[in-house]
Scaffold this active site. Structure first.
Site, PDB file in Angstrom:
ATOM      1  N   ASP A  47       0.810  -1.217   0.000  1.00 46.24           N
ATOM      2  CA  ASP A  47       0.000   0.000   0.000  1.00 46.24           C
ATOM      3  C   ASP A  47       0.847   1.274   0.000  1.00 46.24           C
ATOM      4  OD1 ASP A  47      -2.508   1.318   0.145  1.00 46.24           O
ATOM      5  OD2 ASP A  47      -2.333   1.527   2.314  1.00 46.24           O
ATOM      6  N   ASP A 102       1.523   5.242  -5.361  1.00 49.59           N
ATOM      7  CA  ASP A 102       1.012   6.553  -4.962  1.00 49.59           C
ATOM      8  C   ASP A 102       1.921   7.677  -5.452  1.00 49.59           C
ATOM      9  OD1 ASP A 102      -0.164   8.723  -3.807  1.00 49.59           O
ATOM     10  OD2 ASP A 102       0.113   8.082  -1.738  1.00 49.59           O
ATOM     11  N   GLU A 144      -3.989   6.674  -7.078  1.00 49.33           N
ATOM     12  CA  GLU A 144      -4.821   7.688  -6.415  1.00 49.33           C
ATOM     13  C   GLU A 144      -4.812   8.958  -7.238  1.00 49.33           C
ATOM     14  OE1 GLU A 144      -4.530  10.419  -2.406  1.00 49.33           O
ATOM     15  OE2 GLU A 144      -4.231   8.252  -2.147  1.00 49.33           O
ATOM     16  N   HIS A 155      -9.970   5.349   0.767  1.00 51.38           N
ATOM     17  CA  HIS A 155      -8.925   5.443   1.784  1.00 51.38           C
ATOM     18  C   HIS A 155      -9.438   6.324   2.927  1.00 51.38           C
ATOM     19  CE1 HIS A 155      -5.171   4.260  -0.742  1.00 51.38           C
ATOM     20  NE2 HIS A 155      -6.257   3.761  -1.306  1.00 51.38           N
TER      21      HIS A 155
END
Length: 284
Positions: free
Chosen positions: A84, A106, A136, A211
């Site tokens: 993650d 990310d 994202e 999230h």
């Protein structure tokens, strides 16, 4: 049971118009609690290891990953491993050998064009390795020491038209969207923009990820799943349960020195939190 694949669990949840829970883990107690909680309600689950968790573990991915893999293989429910909030390309490239079937890359801190270019390169590499990849767009905020974000500021939100172009041009398999939640909240007072979620659901043909879910009341969580969220990330809620249980135990037993005593109650508290959250996601 062998390790499940994140992409398959997300696809199954989408087919059932539901959401698969994804819990961030830091210690073996987190891992065991998540699996125990999921087993208690008979639900599939995703174990997530963040880049920050890897940094905490002296920058070493394999010790926690191998422990999580071993625990997952003994679980009675499907369990997948997901890496993650990865920003490091070096860490990204450790993903396949460590047992992960998916990664969240990310680059959301970057301007749009740079985010797109970095994510496109990550997606091309990930797909060549057989990995499912999430990205994202927008800014959920609350990560890596960044100052608190106004989650309701227009600039922080995910724009549906921009998101559609981003998904098409990057080739990602899922998108984390900024619709009002914030990472690392310790109060459950966040409110989502459900109108925006509806527009994002209509605009995109990939699963949407939420999230910052620990900061949401139950009603907001269930409404998010009803509105199209397919993967729900939870982290802080487990840390709150763990810390509260340890603090309460040590207050009641100041003479305690055996870490197994307070880690047992901490693990039980986290397992209860996992079961409760899964129940909320199912109660839409």
């Amino acid at each position: 049971m062998s390790l499940a694949a994140t992409g398959e669990l997300v696809a199954q949840a989408a087919g059932a118009r539901g959401a698969v829970p994804a819990f961030n883990v830091i210690t073996l107690e987190h891992v065991e609690a998540v699996i125990t909680g999921a087993e208690s309600v008979g639900a599939p689950v995703i174990l997530q290891v963040s880049e920050n968790a890897v940094k905490f573990r002296y920058g070493r991915l394999l010790p926690l990953a191998r422990a999580a893999t071993a625990a997952a293989e003994q679980a009675s429910v499907p369990v997948a491993l997901h890496l993650d909030h990865v920003q490091s390309d070096g860490l990204l490239r450790q993903t396949p050998a460590a047992g992960f079937s998916s990664v969240m890359y990310d680059a959301s801190r970057l301007p749009y064009a740079e985010n797109l270019a970095a994510t496109r390169a990550a997606a091309d590499w990930a797909h060549a390795q057989g990995l499912w990849i999430e990205a994202e767009l927008g800014e959920v905020g609350g990560k890596n020491g960044r100052p608190p974000l106004d989650a309701h500021a227009p600039a922080a939100r995910t724009d549906p038209a921009e998101a559609r172009a981003f998904v098409a041009d990057s080739g990602v398999d899922a998108l984390a969207v900024a619709i009002g939640s914030v990472h690392a909240m310790t109060t459950r007072t966040a409110a989502l923009d459900h109108d925006l979620l509806g527009r994002l659901t209509a605009a995109l043909d990939v699963p949407l990820v939420l999230h910052g879910s620990s900061g949401l009341p139950d009603t907001e969580l269930t409404a998010a799943v009803t509105g199209g969220i397919t993967k729900v990330n939870v982290g802080t809620a487990l840390n709150l349960a763990m810390t509260s249980a340890i603090r309460e135990f040590l207050t009641a037993h100041p003479e305690a020195v055996d870490s197994r005593k307070y880690l047992t109650v901490a693990r039980e508290a986290m397992a209860e939190a996992v079961a409760r959250i899964i129940g909320v996601l199912r109660a839409r």
